[in-house]
Design a protein around this motif. Structure first.
Motif, PDB file in Angstrom:
ATOM      1  N   ILE A  79       0.853  -1.187   0.000  1.00  0.00           N
ATOM      2  CA  ILE A  79       0.000   0.000   0.000  1.00  0.00           C
ATOM      3  C   ILE A  79       0.890   1.238   0.000  1.00  0.00           C
ATOM      4  O   ILE A  79       1.995   1.216   0.557  1.00  0.00           O
ATOM      5  CB  ILE A  79      -0.962  -0.022   1.225  1.00  0.00           C
ATOM      6  N   GLU A  80       0.427   2.299  -0.636  1.00  0.00           N
ATOM      7  CA  GLU A  80       1.197   3.548  -0.698  1.00  0.00           C
ATOM      8  C   GLU A  80       1.179   4.233   0.663  1.00  0.00           C
ATOM      9  O   GLU A  80       0.140   4.334   1.307  1.00  0.00           O
ATOM     10  CB  GLU A  80       0.604   4.465  -1.770  1.00  0.00           C
ATOM     11  N   ARG A  81       2.334   4.704   1.080  1.00  0.00           N
ATOM     12  CA  ARG A  81       2.469   5.272   2.418  1.00  0.00           C
ATOM     13  C   ARG A  81       1.750   6.617   2.562  1.00  0.00           C
ATOM     14  O   ARG A  81       1.069   6.834   3.544  1.00  0.00           O
ATOM     15  CB  ARG A  81       3.940   5.439   2.788  1.00  0.00           C
ATOM     16  N   ILE A  82       1.943   7.539   1.673  1.00  0.00           N
ATOM     17  CA  ILE A  82       1.350   8.878   1.712  1.00  0.00           C
ATOM     18  C   ILE A  82       1.388   9.461   3.128  1.00  0.00           C
ATOM     19  O   ILE A  82       0.412   9.962   3.652  1.00  0.00           O
ATOM     20  CB  ILE A  82      -0.089   8.912   1.168  1.00  0.00           C
ATOM     21  N   GLY A  83       2.511   9.355   3.782  1.00  0.00           N
ATOM     22  CA  GLY A  83       2.709  10.009   5.073  1.00  0.00           C
ATOM     23  C   GLY A  83       1.989   9.381   6.252  1.00  0.00           C
ATOM     24  O   GLY A  83       1.926   9.977   7.311  1.00  0.00           O
ATOM     25  N   ARG A  84       1.426   8.195   6.107  1.00  0.00           N
ATOM     26  CA  ARG A  84       0.695   7.567   7.204  1.00  0.00           C
ATOM     27  C   ARG A  84       1.617   6.633   7.988  1.00  0.00           C
ATOM     28  O   ARG A  84       2.576   6.100   7.457  1.00  0.00           O
ATOM     29  CB  ARG A  84      -0.512   6.792   6.668  1.00  0.00           C
ATOM     30  N   ASP A  85       1.269   6.378   9.246  1.00  0.00           N
ATOM     31  CA  ASP A  85       2.075   5.492  10.070  1.00  0.00           C
ATOM     32  C   ASP A  85       1.703   4.034   9.813  1.00  0.00           C
ATOM     33  O   ASP A  85       0.708   3.725   9.156  1.00  0.00           O
ATOM     34  CB  ASP A  85       1.932   5.844  11.557  1.00  0.00           C
ATOM     35  N   LEU A  87       0.502   1.637  11.713  1.00  0.00           N
ATOM     36  CA  LEU A  87      -0.791   1.158  12.209  1.00  0.00           C
ATOM     37  C   LEU A  87      -1.892   1.427  11.187  1.00  0.00           C
ATOM     38  O   LEU A  87      -2.679   0.541  10.847  1.00  0.00           O
ATOM     39  CB  LEU A  87      -1.159   1.819  13.531  1.00  0.00           C
ATOM     40  N   HIS A  88      -1.939   2.673  10.706  1.00  0.00           N
ATOM     41  CA  HIS A  88      -2.946   3.034   9.698  1.00  0.00           C
ATOM     42  C   HIS A  88      -2.774   2.173   8.447  1.00  0.00           C
ATOM     43  O   HIS A  88      -3.741   1.640   7.906  1.00  0.00           O
ATOM     44  CB  HIS A  88      -2.828   4.511   9.314  1.00  0.00           C
ATOM     45  N   LEU A  89      -1.536   2.080   7.996  1.00  0.00           N
ATOM     46  CA  LEU A  89      -1.279   1.379   6.739  1.00  0.00           C
ATOM     47  C   LEU A  89      -1.635  -0.098   6.811  1.00  0.00           C
ATOM     48  O   LEU A  89      -2.177  -0.661   5.853  1.00  0.00           O
ATOM     49  CB  LEU A  89       0.186   1.555   6.348  1.00  0.00           C
ATOM     50  N   ALA A  90      -1.331  -0.749   7.939  1.00  0.00           N
ATOM     51  CA  ALA A  90      -1.639  -2.175   8.067  1.00  0.00           C
ATOM     52  C   ALA A  90      -3.145  -2.409   7.965  1.00  0.00           C
ATOM     53  O   ALA A  90      -3.599  -3.324   7.262  1.00  0.00           O
ATOM     54  CB  ALA A  90      -1.101  -2.712   9.390  1.00  0.00           C
ATOM     55  N   ILE A  91      -3.931  -1.574   8.639  1.00  0.00           N
ATOM     56  CA  ILE A  91      -5.389  -1.759   8.588  1.00  0.00           C
ATOM     57  C   ILE A  91      -5.927  -1.354   7.216  1.00  0.00           C
ATOM     58  O   ILE A  91      -6.812  -2.017   6.666  1.00  0.00           O
ATOM     59  CB  ILE A  91      -6.086  -0.985   9.731  1.00  0.00           C
TER      60      ILE A  91
END
Length: 170
Positions: A79-85, A87-91
């Protein structure tokens, strides 16, 4: 006579200036409730700009847990990171539709289609996950997929779920 015209002009200029100041003040007061919307529009523009950058965007790979006929299985999703941490990215990765390979391997997700992550936070070994209304009435396996995905990422943690900001018991 000229002094009369000059004094009237000065008076009219002052009135116009006061009217402009009043109008500006009223517009400022009326725009205060719209500040969150303006900020959201700015954030959306940031995401669009990052998306349009294409190859420069960083991608993260996360292990998610999906249901199988015999229990649960892990799968890798990017998934593209786009500045997210993380935890957010995993979900967010877990909320993606199953790939053809996952379906062929007998993996499915019980998370209802259209479910969105509203927020996630962690504090001292406890994670709060706020999900959209689509999760109302979801199978307990959907919540277990989320919990197991977070445990894979963070290690032993306890997880509390919220739907639209309201706690739910699972």
């Amino acid at each position: 006579m000229a002094d009369d015209k000059d004094s009237k002009r000065i008076r009219y200029n002052r009135i116009i200036l006061l009217l402009l100041i009043a109008y500006t003040a009223i517009m400022l007061v009326l725009s205060i409730p719209r500040i969150p919307q303006i900020l959201d529009m700015y954030r959306v523009k940031e995401h669009i700009d990052l998306y349009l950058m294409g190859d420069e965007m960083e991608t993260g790979t996360f292990t998610v847990v999906l249901s199988t006929a015999s229990g649960y299985a892990e799968s890798e999703r990017s998934i593209e990171r786009i500045g997210r941490d993380d935890l957010h990215l995993a979900i967010e990765a877990l909320l993606l539709d199953e790939s053809e390979e996952e379906l062929a391997s007998g993996m499915i997700s019980y998370i209802p289609e259209g479910t969105r992550l509203r927020g996630i936070s962690a504090s001292e070994g406890h994670i709060f996950v706020d999900l959209s209304k689509e999760m109302k009435g979801a199978d307990s396996r959907a919540f277990e997929e989320i919990r197991r995905t977070l445990v894979n990422l963070e290690g032993p943690v306890s997880v509390s779920f919220l739907i639209e900001g309201r706690p739910v018991s699972v």
